[in-house]
Scaffold this motif. Structure first.
Motif, short mmCIF file in Angstrom:
data_model
loop_
_atom_site.label_atom_id
_atom_site.label_comp_id
_atom_site.label_asym_id
_atom_site.label_seq_id
_atom_site.Cartn_x
_atom_site.Cartn_y
_atom_site.Cartn_z
N MET A 184 -9.41 -22.73 11.81
CA MET A 184 -8.87 -21.66 10.97
C MET A 184 -7.36 -21.58 11.16
N SER A 185 -6.68 -21.29 10.07
CA SER A 185 -5.22 -21.23 10.19
C SER A 185 -4.79 -19.94 10.88
N THR A 186 -3.61 -19.96 11.43
CA THR A 186 -3.08 -18.80 12.15
C THR A 186 -2.93 -17.62 11.21
N PRO A 187 -3.38 -16.43 11.62
CA PRO A 187 -3.17 -15.25 10.76
C PRO A 187 -1.68 -15.00 10.54
N GLN A 188 -1.35 -14.63 9.30
CA GLN A 188 0.06 -14.46 8.95
C GLN A 188 0.33 -13.04 8.46
N THR A 189 1.57 -12.61 8.64
CA THR A 189 1.99 -11.33 8.06
C THR A 189 2.39 -11.56 6.61
N LEU A 190 2.47 -10.45 5.88
CA LEU A 190 2.98 -10.48 4.50
C LEU A 190 4.33 -11.19 4.44
N PHE A 191 5.21 -10.83 5.35
CA PHE A 191 6.54 -11.46 5.37
C PHE A 191 6.43 -12.97 5.59
N ASP A 192 5.59 -13.38 6.55
CA ASP A 192 5.42 -14.83 6.82
C ASP A 192 5.01 -15.55 5.54
N LYS A 193 4.07 -14.94 4.80
CA LYS A 193 3.54 -15.61 3.61
C LYS A 193 4.62 -15.78 2.55
N VAL A 194 5.38 -14.72 2.32
CA VAL A 194 6.43 -14.80 1.29
C VAL A 194 7.51 -15.79 1.74
N TRP A 195 7.85 -15.71 3.00
CA TRP A 195 8.87 -16.62 3.55
C TRP A 195 8.42 -18.08 3.38
N ASN A 196 7.22 -18.36 3.86
CA ASN A 196 6.75 -19.76 3.84
C ASN A 196 6.66 -20.31 2.42
N ALA A 197 6.28 -19.44 1.48
CA ALA A 197 6.12 -19.90 0.10
C ALA A 197 7.45 -20.20 -0.57
N HIS A 198 8.56 -19.85 0.06
CA HIS A 198 9.88 -20.06 -0.56
C HIS A 198 10.76 -21.02 0.20
N LEU A 199 10.13 -21.76 1.12
CA LEU A 199 10.94 -22.69 1.92
C LEU A 199 11.19 -23.98 1.14
N VAL A 200 12.43 -24.19 0.79
CA VAL A 200 12.83 -25.47 0.21
C VAL A 200 12.98 -26.47 1.36
N ARG A 201 13.54 -25.98 2.44
CA ARG A 201 13.61 -26.74 3.69
C ARG A 201 13.41 -25.78 4.84
N PRO A 202 12.53 -26.09 5.78
CA PRO A 202 12.33 -25.19 6.93
C PRO A 202 13.55 -25.20 7.85
N GLU A 203 13.66 -24.18 8.68
CA GLU A 203 14.79 -24.16 9.61
C GLU A 203 14.53 -25.10 10.78
N THR A 204 15.60 -25.55 11.38
CA THR A 204 15.53 -26.37 12.59
C THR A 204 16.46 -25.71 13.60
N PRO A 205 16.44 -26.15 14.84
CA PRO A 205 17.37 -25.54 15.80
C PRO A 205 18.83 -25.64 15.32
#
Ligand code: SF4
Lengths: 476, 202
Positions: free
Chosen positions: A1-22
């Motif tokens: 099962m995938s990790t439970p996400q918050t509302l913010f996580d879901k909106v954030w992840n759905a708009h990632l053109v490129r994820p952040e790196t260090p």
């Protein structure tokens, strides 16, 4: 099962053109970019300097709200602009929108209004979107389960050019409001109480998610009032999980999806709420059952007390810095520690701003003013958040209620929320205001602002002194 | 943007918490469509007396600190409005760094895009810096961005955090827009795959 996400996580992840790196921030896609005359001109200049177009004018919308007058129309039906600097700013916005193909809600036209009022009322503000504007109260749009946040003018330029922003992911903070509001107590009192309890820096680095029984029971307009003032709690964004209340509000609005598209959108939106078991980095709580109307006494929005309470004494404060802040604030406000605000004379009552200028706010205020006169010597300004709100209020006859009571019924705009148009509170005068900021000089140089709900504002307009609206409920 | 490396400058203490952007630059100065006139409006309510003359008691008006390029300010500096006019006003006045125990999110982001360094220190260091400035208003501090160190008189060095990407941009005078523009292919690919949700033109 995938990790439970918050509302913010879901909106954030759905708009990632490129994820952040260090080494690099995320490239985040922006669905909707709202602009106004004050924080956009320098960004357009930068586009021109570089020879870049606006990438998605179809995801951009302009309105005029901050430097615009709200004086009633002249005999030609025109709202006259007199300030040469305001004229220049409005002219530049017109020219910029024409040059770059951006739709503009022109001053006085049927859809113009405060940027955070028009997005939702047009159905542009929808669950799950990323929404930005060069304006800190973009947090308002989070009421729909969108990620809305304010940006600076450089970032306005970034979104123009690329429809994206460079962002580091914020931390999450649940703001749980349990219980039920009592009569006379409003959404404005919830958010003023949260900020008074936790301070104006509590949300720095976080996105708030408001949850709990009291939040679920609120209308969309009330949720907007709360999300609006997330920034006053330090949080760049505040969100509420979308539910049937949200979908009903969005349905049928001009820019909302229609028909089968709407059904498909609702199906997507239903997946947005925070999953069971998802964790937040931090949590704040408030009990609505115990809440009474709130009012501020100082020069930041965290300096608030229950209206039945007294201004804090310096010795009750934790440290020297807090005592110094209190001393300075009370010197500016010409108020004394240990005293109640009830009965304090008020010179101006302002009902308006992106916090409290929607139709439900005006209906609440009109309830108290119906069949009554405002107190002698008090100036009462009622400023609808948009031309649409104004038209609706006039259909309901609210304008007649306000005018008969002796209040001013004005055109839509930011008005006396900030001292950059003609609507100002004179130096040294006290304003009971439904807006969101009581900073030194915010409503005009030397202006003394007390923030409260539209109910408290209307009750105070009738008596001319700070009044607990609950004392007037019986007479409705 | 000019690259920032190391600089030494006089520091002025403004030990007030929650300095909001309405104090840094009041709304009436926001009617410009460029960046002109903002230095004049910086801290207007504190810098000028009601008759428009300079308030001799305000720290930036005292002869010893008149040319200060570093500002030491109380907690939660830059809260309130998102106006980028706030860092524009500070930089056009000549301020290069603000030192505080915390900054409001939007102000911090705006500052980094304008070569204004928001330097976060702990409460103890903050109080030490304020007393150093009070004892010797002509004091100079050195900021070394590359090593992320603040040099106090007497040789003590204090480290400060900064996002690696922002640091890279500031040190090399790189602007962020250029960086996002280079992601064009990824943006186009994203747009091709995302649901069409908004159309302000239709
Ligand atoms: S109403 Fe006030 S807070 Fe809202 S956008 Fe206008 S100026 Fe800003």
């Amino acid at each position: 099962m995938s990790t439970p996400q918050t509302l913010f996580d879901k909106v954030w992840n759905a708009h990632l053109v490129r994820p952040e790196t260090p080494d690099t921030p995320a490239v985040l896609y922006i669905d909707l970019h709202l602009i106004h005359e004050v924080t956009s001109p320098q960004a357009f200049t930068e586009l021109r300097r570089r020879g870049i177009k606006v990438r998605r004018p179809d995801r951009t919308l302009a309105t005029m709200d901050h430097s615009t007058p709200t004086t009633p129309r002249n005999s030609l039906g025109i709202i006259p602009v007199i300030d040469p600097q305001a004229i220049n700013q409005l002219d530049q916005l017109r020219a910029n929108c024409a040059e770059f193909g951006i739709p503009l809600f022109e001053l006085g036209s049927a859809n113009q209004g405060i940027v955070h009022v028009i997005g939702p009322e047009q159905g542009l503000t929808q669950p799950g979107l990323t929404i930005v504007c060069g304006d800190s109260h973009t947090s308002t749009h989070g009421a729909f389960g969108a990620l809305g946040f304010g940006i600076g003018t450089s970032e306005v330029g970034h979104v123009f050019a690329t429809q994206c922003l460079l962002q580091r992911k914020a931390k999450t903070c649940a703001v749980r409001v349990d219980g039920r509001l009592n009569p006379g107590v409003t959404a404005k009192d919830i958010i003023l109480a949260i900020i008074a309890k936790y301070g104006i820096g509590a949300g720095t680095g976080y996105v708030f998610e408001y949850c709990g029984e009291a939040i679920r029971a609120l209308s969309m307009e009330e949720r907007m009032t709360i999300c609006n003032m997330s920034i006053e709690g330090g949080a760049r964004a505040g969100m509420v999980a979308p539910d049937d209340t949200t979908f009903e509000y969005v349905a049928g609005r001009p820019f909302a999806p229609q028909g089968a598209d709407f059904e498909a959108a609702v199906a997507r939106w239903r997946t947005l709420p925070t999953d069971d078991g998802a964790t937040f980095d931090h949590e704040l709580t408030l009990n609505a059952n115990e809440l009474v109307p709130m009012i501020t006494y100082g020069t930041n929005p965290g300096m608030g007390i229950p209206i039945t309470g007294v201004i804090p004494l310096p010795e009750e404060l934790p440290d020297a810095a807090a005592r110094q802040t209190l001393d300075k604030a009370l010197a500016y406000m010409a108020l004394e520690p240990g005293k109640t605000l009830l009965g304090h004379p008020i010179d101006v009552v302002f009902i308006g701003s992106c916090t409290n200028s929607r139709i439900s706010d005006l209906r609440q205020a009109a309830q108290f003013l119906a069949g009554r006169k405002i107190a002698a010597g008090v100036r009462v300004m009622v400023v609808p958040g948009s031309q649409q709100v104004k038209a609706q209020a006039e259909r309901e006859g609210l304008d007649e209620v306000f005018k008969a009571a002796g209040a001013e019924w004005r055109e839509a705009g930011c008005s006396a929320c900030l001292g950059m148009n003609d609507d100002k509170v004179p130096p040294g005068k006290y304003a009971l205001s439904t807006s969101n900021r009581n900073f030194v000089g915010r409503q005009g140089p030397g202006a003394r602002t007390l923030l409260a709900s539209p109910l408290t504002a209307a009750a105070t307009a009738v008596t001319g002194v700070v009044t607990d609206p609950r004392t007037m409920l019986d007479s409705l | 943007m000019e690259p920032i490396t190391t600089f030494s400058a006089n520091a002025a203490a403004l030990p007030t918490a929650n300095v909001d952007t309405d104090q840094i630059i009041p709304a009436k100065y926001l009617k410009v469509t460029d960046k002109s006139g903002l230095a004049k409006g910086l801290f207007e309510a504190w810098r000028y007396l009601p008759d428009g003359s300079l308030n001799p008691d305000f720290v930036l008006n005292r002869p010893e600190t008149a040319g200060a390029q570093i500002l030491i300010a109380g907690d939660n500096f830059g809260c309130g409005s998102s106006r980028e006019h706030a860092p524009w006003a500070l930089t056009s006045y000549g301020i290069k760094a603000v030192i505080s125990t915390s900054f409001a999110d939007i102000f911090r982001s705006n500052s980094l895009k304008n070569g204004l360094l928001p330097i976060v220190v702990d409460a103890e260091t903050y109080h030490e810096l304020v007393s150093i400035c009070e004892e010797d208003p002509t004091v100079e501090l050195t900021v070394d961005l590359a090593t992320q160190r603040l040099m106090l008189p007497g040789g003590r060095a204090v480290g400060f955090p900064i996002d690696g990407f922002s640091k890279h941009c500031l040190l090399n005078g790189v602007d962020e827009l250029g960086f996002i523009l280079s992601a064009e292919d990824a943006v186009a690919a994203y747009e091709a795959g995302a649901p069409r949700t908004v159309n302000t033109q239709g």
